[in-house]
Structures are given as structure tokens and as C-alpha cells.
Design an enzyme around this catalytic site. Structure first.
Site, PDB file in Angstrom:
ATOM      1  N   CYS A   1       3.390 -10.305   7.263  1.00  0.00           N
ATOM      2  CA  CYS A   1       2.891  -9.083   7.894  1.00  0.00           C
ATOM      3  C   CYS A   1       3.462  -9.050   9.306  1.00  0.00           C
ATOM      4  O   CYS A   1       4.431  -9.748   9.605  1.00  0.00           O
ATOM      5  CB  CYS A   1       1.365  -9.013   7.875  1.00  0.00           C
ATOM      6  SG  CYS A   1       0.493 -10.200   8.919  1.00  0.00           S
TER       7      CYS A   1
ATOM      8  N   ASP B   1      -2.852  -2.329   7.589  1.00  0.00           N
ATOM      9  CA  ASP B   1      -3.215  -3.213   8.699  1.00  0.00           C
ATOM     10  C   ASP B   1      -4.645  -2.908   9.150  1.00  0.00           C
ATOM     11  O   ASP B   1      -4.942  -1.798   9.587  1.00  0.00           O
ATOM     12  CB  ASP B   1      -2.234  -2.989   9.856  1.00  0.00           C
ATOM     13  CG  ASP B   1      -2.373  -4.019  10.955  1.00  0.00           C
ATOM     14  OD1 ASP B   1      -3.357  -4.791  10.959  1.00  0.00           O
ATOM     15  OD2 ASP B   1      -1.487  -4.054  11.826  1.00  0.00           O
TER      16      ASP B   1
ATOM     17  N   ARG C   1      -3.338  -9.920   7.655  1.00  0.00           N
ATOM     18  CA  ARG C   1      -3.022  -9.745   6.237  1.00  0.00           C
ATOM     19  C   ARG C   1      -2.308 -10.934   5.610  1.00  0.00           C
ATOM     20  O   ARG C   1      -2.692 -11.382   4.527  1.00  0.00           O
ATOM     21  CB  ARG C   1      -2.187  -8.474   6.046  1.00  0.00           C
ATOM     22  CG  ARG C   1      -2.959  -7.220   6.407  1.00  0.00           C
ATOM     23  CD  ARG C   1      -2.063  -6.015   6.438  1.00  0.00           C
ATOM     24  NE  ARG C   1      -1.154  -6.089   7.590  1.00  0.00           N
ATOM     25  CZ  ARG C   1      -0.160  -5.236   7.799  1.00  0.00           C
ATOM     26  NH1 ARG C   1       0.087  -4.276   6.927  1.00  0.00           N
ATOM     27  NH2 ARG C   1       0.603  -5.348   8.868  1.00  0.00           N
TER      28      ARG C   1
END
Length: 167
Positions: free
Chosen positions: A14, A132, A20
Site C-alpha cells: 500500500c 485507504d 492496508r
């Protein structure tokens, strides 16, 4: 349990490697171990496209939501994607379109086939990306877990099928 001469190496990516990708790393590690797959079968790592949080632990909100579901990954530390990752990983699993573009821009020609969106492995959710959650609330972290759990289940099945074909 799949048997192979070399373990499959997964790299979750990420932006900053604190929400994440460590969530995916921790969930996959938990699910793999529950299946009896140790590091001799599956190696798991995570990284960020940006070096925003080098050495930092995962975001406390990611940890808090994950613990409620039985996942522990406070031991993970953020790091940036490195050139060597393209050679060592079998699959590089990105969370969204921006990170896909950033990874593909750095990726040597010989590794482009390794780069995939994590959500390609979802079987229960129809999502193109893992959004996100950093600037949002609790619902965003729960959504990340829902998508990551689904994708990790699909990814484990994919790996098992692939390793069965190589026997």
C-alpha cells in the site's frame, strides 16, 4: 497442505505500509498458519510505495479492529518497497490503482506478471480496490478487514491450486 520445492512468497503493498498492507500481511499470516502452512510453504511480507513511516508499527486503529477479529500483527514494521522485492516475491499484491501504477513504474520487465491487485482474489465482495482508511473512521477499517479477509481466502485457494499443478 501444498508441497513444493520452494515456498511461495507474497508481498502486500500500500502507500505507507501502516494500514492496508500490514493488515493483509497479518490476516494472511494468521489464515496460512491456521491451515498448517508455515514459512516452508508460504512467506509473507509487506511494504509501502512511499517511505512515510520507516520502522513504524501498524496504525493503532488497524490493530484495534484486527484484534477484535482475532488477528495480531503489532510485530510488523513499515518499510518501503525495494528493487530486490521484484525478484524475491512470487506475487506483489497492491491495494489500489495509485499503488498499482507506482509499483508498475518501478517494476522490471521480468516481474510485471507478478503484480496484481489484491481484490482480484475476492470471491464474496465486488471491489476493485482496498480503499485507504487512514483519513476515515471505524467503518473504513472494518471495510478493509472485510475485503482483505475475502481476498486472502481466495488467494490461499489460488496458491493451493497453483502448487497442486506443480506437483
Amino acid at each position: 497442505m501444498p508441497k513444493s520445492t520452494a515456498p511461495t512468497t507474497l508481498l502486500f503493498v500500500c502507500m505507507g505500509n501502516i494500514c492496508r498492507s500490514p493488515t493483509a500481511h497479518g490476516v494472511m499470516r494468521h489464515k496460512a498458519l491456521a491451515q498448517g502452512w508455515g514459512p516452508d510453504v508460504l512467506r509473507i511480507d509487506s511494504a509501502g510505495t512511499h517511505n512515510y513511516h520507516p520502522g513504524a508499527a501498524p496504525d493503532p486503529r488497524s490493530l484495534q479492529h484486527a484484534v477484535r477479529r482475532g488477528y495480531a500483527f503489532a510485530d510488523l514494521r513499515a518499510r518501503q518497497l525495494e528493487a530486490s522485492d521484484f525478484a524475491s516475491a512470487d506475487l506483489i499484491l497492491v491495494m489500489d490503482w495509485d499503488n498499482l501504477a507506482l509499483v508498475e513504474a518501478q517494476c522490471p520487465d521480468y516481474s510485471h506478471h507478478k503484480v496484481r491487485r489484491l481484490t482480484e482474489f475476492c470471491t464474496r465482495h465486488d471491489a476493485s480496490v482496498v480503499p485507504d482508511p487512514y483519513y476515515g473512521g471505524d467503518a473504513g477499517f472494518e471495510q478493509v478487514l472485510n475485503l482483505v479477509e475475502d481476498a486472502c481466502d481466495g488467494l490461499l485457494a489460488h496458491i493451493a491450486r497453483r502448487q497442486a499443478r506443480t506437483k
